[in-house]
Design an enzyme around this catalytic site. Structure first.
Site, short mmCIF file in Angstrom:
data_model
loop_
_atom_site.label_atom_id
_atom_site.label_comp_id
_atom_site.label_asym_id
_atom_site.label_seq_id
_atom_site.Cartn_x
_atom_site.Cartn_y
_atom_site.Cartn_z
CE LYS A 105 -4.11 1.86 2.54
NZ LYS A 105 -4.71 1.89 3.70
CB SER B 75 -8.11 3.66 2.74
OG SER B 75 -7.36 3.02 3.90
CB SER C 63 -8.56 0.70 5.82
OG SER C 63 -9.06 2.07 5.62
#
Ligand code: GLN
Length: 477
Positions: A68, A143, A167
């Site tokens: 990420k 997210s 997330s």
């Protein structure tokens, strides 16, 4: 054989036996990314050559893993999907990345996300939208939407995400993959760009439970560079894979089946629980009475911490700086006005307000007290049961734009994941069925702090008995 469809553990075995070479594996993923990622947009940066020259051995030797884009990678842009960090190249690796490299992993790319991890759909990325591989008109969740989509579409073998209020679990649920939010303090946060420091945790997103246990065993260890890291022995969690669940007590928190949960989601999760009772677990209904306050509590605490953490983006030390400005203050204002997106600004405003003198007691302090009550709810039920099972999200993946004009509805997507974050305990998403639109439904298993072993044990058994097949992901080229 399609190498990209392998699980992490399968690929590891083939590489060890020298049936597949590291170069071959890397090429296969780069080719697939080139063909498929233009449909999905899961990567902000693709690393077109291995950034690490694999040495001898290593538990992840030659295995392509996606990271990420809020986890620092030395020499590779780390943007947090924000204009303000668009050109930021960290001079060091996050502790987890350092460990992955030591084990021989190949960082294949950096994945898209909601700006600074604030959001539940990845629509808050400053750059572009990531699509859900199961239905290109729908969001992948957020997210960590880029990480979940890339695992789901076989664009990497596994990924790392971060979870502050859901997330990892929610996008894993929306994309039909496994995602683990570890206990707070289990995985080092050193090098993770801070959103809400008392909640943030890095965790694995994988194709199945065994891969999750495998990757988690590698990234969970004590790190002196993170002051909240726990001193625990390293452990091989794959030994819980295949252990039976007979005699375990599973709690069903009734509040988690009420809060606006879709009928189909509820039925699929209850059906999975019924199948699990066939494996010898005892199922009991329990109550977590403060659940309804979790969203309000979370958004006060997370935004307050964010407003403080994000004050460092001032155009002085690193990141974007506005071009035309009159004086220092004007530079700050212009840099932050242009550099941050709408949702990030909303959080900074909310957080600054709840920390302001005169409001601190009414908001931040009050929220901290409610947080303690939410944690106590979990302590109480875990004196009676071993794990809890709930839906991960009230709905399956929604369409682009559907919740963007209505922040409260968007925030409600997190209603079933934020209580766990506030309590600092671990939880995992396991895909358990498809809804009538053909979209994955995820269930969440929750365990007491530092009992990830239970999540792998129960998760692996569940994975085998629920009506969900990973191979059904329709984006196949
Ligand atoms: N959706 C939640 C938020 O917007 C959670 C985000 C996260 O876990 N990083 O804050």
């Amino acid at each position: 054989m399609d190498l990209c469809r392998l699980t992490l553990v399968e690929a590891k075995r083939l590489v060890d036996k020298k049936e597949v070479s590291i170069e071959e594996l890397f090429e296969a993923f780069l080719n697939r990314i080139e063909k498929v990622d233009p449909l999905i947009n899961s990567y902000i940066t693709v690393c077109d050559k291995p950034v690490f020259k694999a040495g001898e051995g290593g538990r992840l030797l030659g295995l392509p893993i996606a990271i990420k884009d809020n986890i620092c990678t030395s020499g590779i842009r780390t943007t947090c999907a924000s204009r303000i960090l668009e050109n930021f190249v960290p001079p060091y690796d996050a502790t987890v990345v350092k460990r992955l490299k030591e084990e021989g992993a190949v960082v294949i790319g950096k994945t898209n996300m909601d700006e600074f991890a604030m959001g539940s759909s990845t629509e808050n990325s400053a750059f572009f939208k990531t699509k859900n591989p199961w239905d290109l008109e729908r969001v992948p969740g957020g997210s960590s939407g880029g990480s979940a989509a890339s695992v789901s579409a076989d664009l990497c073998l596994a990924a790392l995400g971060s979870d502050t209020g859901g997330s990892i679990r929610q996008p894993a649920g929306f994309c039909g993959v496994v995602g683990l939010k570890p206990t707070y303090g289990r995985v080092s946060r050193f090098g993770l760009v801070a959103f809400a420091s008392s909640l943030d945790q890095i965790g694995p997103i994988t194709k199945n439970v065994e891969d999750c246990a495998y990757l988690f065993s590698i990234i969970s260890f004590f790190d002196p560079l993170d002051s909240t890291s726990h001193k625990l022995e390293e452990e091989d969690f794959t030994r819980y894979i295949g252990m039976d669940v007979k005699g375990l007590k599973v709690g069903i928190p009734k509040e988690y089946f009420e809060l606006g949960v879709d009928r189909e989601v509820k039925e699929a999760v209850l059906d999975a629980i019924k199948r699990l009772s066939g494996e010898g677990v005892e199922v009991v209904e329990v109550s977590l009475p403060h659940t309804e306050y979790a969203i309000a509590t979370y958004y006060v605490i997370a935004s307050s911490e964010a407003s403080s953490n994000l004050s460092r983006y001032d155009g002085v030390k690193y990141g974007y700086r506005a071009i035309d400005y009159r004086d220092l203050e004007d530079m700050y204002v212009k840099t932050r006005t242009i550099g941050f997106g709408l949702e990030v600004k909303r959080r900074i405003l909310m957080g600054t307000f709840s920390l302001a003198s005169g409001y601190y007691d009414a908001y931040f302090l009050r929220a901290s007290k409610v947080r303690a009550l939410i944690k106590k709810d979990f302590d109480d039920v875990f004196s009676k049961v071993d794990v809890l099972i709930t839906p991960t999200s009230p709905t399956t993946a929604f369409k682009f734009g559907e919740r963007m004009d209505d922040p409260l509805t968007m925030y409600m997507s997190d209603v079933l994941t934020v209580p766990v974050s506030l309590a600092g305990i671990p939880a995992i998403n396991i895909p358990c069925a498809l809804d009538s639109k053909g979209l994955p439904i995820g269930l969440q298993i929750i365990a007491p702090g530092f009992r990830e072993d239970l999540l792998f044990r129960v998760g692996y058994v569940l994975e085998r008995i629920v009506p969900f097949e990973r191979k059904e992901v329709p984006v196949g080229v």
